[in-house]
Design a protein around this motif. Sequence first.
Motif, PDB file in Angstrom:
ATOM      1  N   TRP A 160       0.835  -1.193   0.000  1.00 34.58           N
ATOM      2  CA  TRP A 160       0.000   0.000   0.000  1.00 34.58           C
ATOM      3  C   TRP A 160       0.877   1.252   0.000  1.00 34.58           C
ATOM      4  CZ3 TRP A 160      -4.462  -2.244  -0.780  1.00 34.58           C
ATOM      5  CH2 TRP A 160      -4.757  -3.449  -0.162  1.00 34.58           C
ATOM      6  N   CYS A 164       0.844   4.481  -2.705  1.00 36.75           N
ATOM      7  CA  CYS A 164       0.719   5.894  -2.323  1.00 36.75           C
ATOM      8  C   CYS A 164       1.893   6.707  -2.842  1.00 36.75           C
ATOM      9  CB  CYS A 164       0.637   6.018  -0.800  1.00 36.75           C
ATOM     10  SG  CYS A 164      -0.880   5.359  -0.084  1.00 36.75           S
ATOM     11  N   GLU A 167       1.385   7.329  -6.575  1.00 28.49           N
ATOM     12  CA  GLU A 167       0.344   8.337  -6.798  1.00 28.49           C
ATOM     13  C   GLU A 167       0.847   9.728  -6.454  1.00 28.49           C
ATOM     14  OE1 GLU A 167      -3.885   6.088  -6.174  1.00 28.49           O
ATOM     15  OE2 GLU A 167      -2.709   6.506  -4.365  1.00 28.49           O
ATOM     16  N   GLU A 168       1.629   9.821  -5.395  1.00 31.87           N
ATOM     17  CA  GLU A 168       2.172  11.127  -4.994  1.00 31.87           C
ATOM     18  C   GLU A 168       3.157  11.655  -6.034  1.00 31.87           C
ATOM     19  OE1 GLU A 168       4.805  13.067  -1.325  1.00 31.87           O
ATOM     20  OE2 GLU A 168       3.908  11.078  -1.119  1.00 31.87           O
TER      21      GLU A 168
END
Length: 217
Positions: A160, A164, A167-168
Amino acid sequence: MLRGELLTALAQFGHGITQNEARRRFDAFLNDKNTPPLPPDIRKAAYVAVMRNVSTSNRLGYELLLKVYRETDQSQEKARILGSLACCSDPDIVLEVLYFLLSPEVRSQDAVYGIHVNIEGRETAWRWLKDNWDHISKTWGSGFLITRFVSAIVSPFSSWEKACEVEEFFASRGKPSISRTLKQSVERVHINAKWVQSIQNEKHLAEVVQELAQRKY
């Protein structure tokens, strides 16, 4: 058609007999490019076996494969070699291979063949992608090939936290040409993370695997 895939997988996973035989046939291939023991359909297995034994302190196999790459005029053979170079377990070699893909020696449309790294090289490939994203986006951003960079490097992750992080990073670097592939790649990371979590929750999995490994069929 599955024969070459199976042998490549065995070489990738470190099957000793396969690796030894592959390297023996590769040595014969170096002396005679038309040698019968190493036909085109199983050459990738030999190339992968060679790269799995390459390290910073033992670069010979890597240098020999680069020599074959530079001497051949067959695009299929070049693609086959490029698809094997990043199978090395040494992160420094993997990084060198990835930068080689950006060099003038590799046609821009062929670079995508070499970005499929093994598990040891995933973090190295991700850092490389981030460090070189501006150049990659400028060079391949007008066609579909740029999506291959994203999917090949992002999709294999399985946490996970990594989803993230991806995506960041792309939050300020997204573009319409990669939006769908980026979304699919992040979804794949989520699926992988769920699978890892389910495996970790299997209390008796280790015992089952050990029992199966000891059985004789």
